[in-house]
Design a protein around this motif. Sequence first.
Motif, PDB file in Angstrom:
ATOM      1  N   LEU A  58       0.821  -1.205   0.000  1.00 17.60           N
ATOM      2  CA  LEU A  58       0.000   0.000   0.000  1.00 17.60           C
ATOM      3  C   LEU A  58       0.864   1.268   0.000  1.00 17.60           C
ATOM      4  N   ALA A  59       2.032   1.202   0.606  1.00 18.72           N
ATOM      5  CA  ALA A  59       2.941   2.357   0.649  1.00 18.72           C
ATOM      6  C   ALA A  59       3.331   2.819  -0.757  1.00 18.72           C
ATOM      7  N   VAL A  60       3.421   1.911  -1.718  1.00 17.10           N
ATOM      8  CA  VAL A  60       3.753   2.260  -3.101  1.00 17.10           C
ATOM      9  C   VAL A  60       2.675   3.175  -3.675  1.00 17.10           C
ATOM     10  N   VAL A  61       1.422   2.846  -3.411  1.00 18.36           N
ATOM     11  CA  VAL A  61       0.296   3.661  -3.885  1.00 18.36           C
ATOM     12  C   VAL A  61       0.296   5.010  -3.171  1.00 18.36           C
ATOM     13  N   GLU A  62       0.495   4.985  -1.862  1.00 17.41           N
ATOM     14  CA  GLU A  62       0.482   6.223  -1.080  1.00 17.41           C
ATOM     15  C   GLU A  62       1.587   7.179  -1.527  1.00 17.41           C
ATOM     16  N   GLU A  63       2.763   6.658  -1.845  1.00 22.40           N
ATOM     17  CA  GLU A  63       3.872   7.509  -2.288  1.00 22.40           C
ATOM     18  C   GLU A  63       3.586   8.146  -3.650  1.00 22.40           C
ATOM     19  N   ALA A  64       2.882   7.432  -4.509  1.00 22.13           N
ATOM     20  CA  ALA A  64       2.586   7.952  -5.846  1.00 22.13           C
ATOM     21  C   ALA A  64       1.324   8.813  -5.877  1.00 22.13           C
ATOM     22  N   LEU A  65       0.575   8.827  -4.785  1.00 26.03           N
ATOM     23  CA  LEU A  65      -0.700   9.534  -4.742  1.00 26.03           C
ATOM     24  C   LEU A  65      -0.508  11.043  -4.654  1.00 26.03           C
ATOM     25  N   THR A  66      -0.966  11.718  -5.677  1.00 26.99           N
ATOM     26  CA  THR A  66      -1.031  13.184  -5.700  1.00 26.99           C
ATOM     27  C   THR A  66      -2.457  13.523  -6.135  1.00 26.99           C
ATOM     28  N   TYR A  67      -2.812  14.781  -6.021  1.00 27.08           N
ATOM     29  CA  TYR A  67      -4.152  15.185  -6.456  1.00 27.08           C
ATOM     30  C   TYR A  67      -4.336  14.890  -7.946  1.00 27.08           C
ATOM     31  N   GLU A  68      -3.322  15.209  -8.739  1.00 29.51           N
ATOM     32  CA  GLU A  68      -3.410  14.978 -10.182  1.00 29.51           C
ATOM     33  C   GLU A  68      -3.539  13.487 -10.493  1.00 29.51           C
ATOM     34  N   ASN A  69      -2.716  12.660  -9.826  1.00 32.07           N
ATOM     35  CA  ASN A  69      -2.808  11.215 -10.051  1.00 32.07           C
ATOM     36  C   ASN A  69      -4.165  10.673  -9.620  1.00 32.07           C
ATOM     37  N   PHE A  70      -4.649  11.126  -8.470  1.00 33.90           N
ATOM     38  CA  PHE A  70      -5.957  10.670  -8.000  1.00 33.90           C
ATOM     39  C   PHE A  70      -7.043  10.974  -9.031  1.00 33.90           C
ATOM     40  N   ARG A  71      -7.044  12.200  -9.563  1.00 37.08           N
ATOM     41  CA  ARG A  71      -8.046  12.577 -10.571  1.00 37.08           C
ATOM     42  C   ARG A  71      -7.926  11.695 -11.814  1.00 37.08           C
ATOM     43  N   ALA A  72      -6.693  11.425 -12.244  1.00 39.89           N
ATOM     44  CA  ALA A  72      -6.490  10.590 -13.433  1.00 39.89           C
ATOM     45  C   ALA A  72      -6.884   9.139 -13.163  1.00 39.89           C
ATOM     46  N   TRP A  73      -6.463   8.612 -12.009  1.00 41.88           N
ATOM     47  CA  TRP A  73      -6.737   7.218 -11.683  1.00 41.88           C
ATOM     48  C   TRP A  73      -8.222   6.939 -11.510  1.00 41.88           C
ATOM     49  N   THR A  74      -8.989   7.921 -11.022  1.00 38.59           N
ATOM     50  CA  THR A  74     -10.403   7.701 -10.727  1.00 38.59           C
ATOM     51  C   THR A  74     -11.324   8.331 -11.760  1.00 38.59           C
ATOM     52  N   ASN A  75     -10.770   8.732 -12.882  1.00 34.79           N
ATOM     53  CA  ASN A  75     -11.563   9.313 -13.961  1.00 34.79           C
ATOM     54  C   ASN A  75     -12.556   8.276 -14.481  1.00 34.79           C
ATOM     55  N   PRO A  76     -13.866   8.553 -14.400  1.00 35.39           N
ATOM     56  CA  PRO A  76     -14.876   7.584 -14.854  1.00 35.39           C
ATOM     57  C   PRO A  76     -14.691   7.144 -16.307  1.00 35.39           C
ATOM     58  N   GLU A  77     -14.107   8.017 -17.128  1.00 34.16           N
ATOM     59  CA  GLU A  77     -13.891   7.666 -18.532  1.00 34.16           C
ATOM     60  C   GLU A  77     -12.834   6.573 -18.699  1.00 34.16           C
ATOM     61  N   LYS A  78     -11.977   6.390 -17.688  1.00 30.96           N
ATOM     62  CA  LYS A  78     -10.943   5.360 -17.752  1.00 30.96           C
ATOM     63  C   LYS A  78     -11.389   4.064 -17.081  1.00 30.96           C
ATOM     64  N   MET A  79     -12.614   4.061 -16.569  1.00 32.35           N
ATOM     65  CA  MET A  79     -13.141   2.858 -15.927  1.00 32.35           C
ATOM     66  C   MET A  79     -14.192   2.236 -16.820  1.00 32.35           C
ATOM     67  N   THR A  80     -14.418   0.962 -16.604  1.00 30.87           N
ATOM     68  CA  THR A  80     -15.405   0.226 -17.370  1.00 30.87           C
ATOM     69  C   THR A  80     -16.521  -0.226 -16.443  1.00 30.87           C
ATOM     70  N   LYS A  81     -17.757  -0.002 -16.871  1.00 30.70           N
ATOM     71  CA  LYS A  81     -18.897  -0.460 -16.080  1.00 30.70           C
ATOM     72  C   LYS A  81     -19.202  -1.891 -16.499  1.00 30.70           C
ATOM     73  N   SER A  82     -19.048  -2.805 -15.552  1.00 23.09           N
ATOM     74  CA  SER A  82     -19.328  -4.203 -15.839  1.00 23.09           C
ATOM     75  C   SER A  82     -19.772  -4.904 -14.559  1.00 23.09           C
ATOM     76  N   LYS A  83     -20.313  -6.086 -14.720  1.00 24.02           N
ATOM     77  CA  LYS A  83     -20.744  -6.865 -13.568  1.00 24.02           C
ATOM     78  C   LYS A  83     -19.496  -7.335 -12.827  1.00 24.02           C
ATOM     79  N   VAL A  84     -19.432  -7.023 -11.538  1.00 25.33           N
ATOM     80  CA  VAL A  84     -18.253  -7.315 -10.726  1.00 25.33           C
ATOM     81  C   VAL A  84     -18.682  -8.060  -9.465  1.00 25.33           C
TER      82      VAL A  84
END
Length: 194
Positions: A58-84
């Motif tokens: 988890l520390a790897v994610v926390e170290e790379a986490l910035t506001y810009e990265n968070f916005r890019a990583w959680t952008n709905p356009e980069k996610m796929t809606k599927s049965k999970v």
Amino acid sequence: MPGCLKRLKEKKTVQMMFKKAKFNMGYIDEVHTQVLELPYEQEELRMLVLLPDEDTDLAVVEEALTYENFRAWTNPEKMTKSKVQVFFPRIKLETSYDLESFLRRLGMTDAFEEAKADFSGMSTKKNVPVSKVTHKCFVEVNEEGTEAAETTAVVRNSRCCHMEPRFCADRPFLFFIVHHETNCVVFCGRFSSP
């Protein structure tokens, strides 16, 4: 549903919830992490969960986490809606902070000093200083409180060969509660041990 939350080489038994439904899901290649969006009932808020792969700390994610990265990583356009298939622990987190030292470092000093405190707009008495500023955080995720993590029975056809995506939060993860319309983070947390 009992399950295990894996932390480093330590395992603990936790109550897990299960839901199979359509969710937005993505993957962050640079930090080997799954992203899952869990909408709240009125869809005004949503929970975004960042779950590193089993071999990624988890520390790897926390170290790379910035506001810009968070916005890019959680952008709905980069996610796929599927049965999970979602496996998520019941969580209850609570903490509190004394904010006086933080506020003083930000320059808010007069409010804490009797000779300088001026709250005449709120009090008939003069020179009434603030004695304590405390912030308390509380979040609980269970079947009743988060529609997206509701307990559901599932029956599968054993002849089916299509594998549905699986999101199993059985190890440390980060979560963010975001206001849908403004995309503003209203709460964030780290779940690493029950």
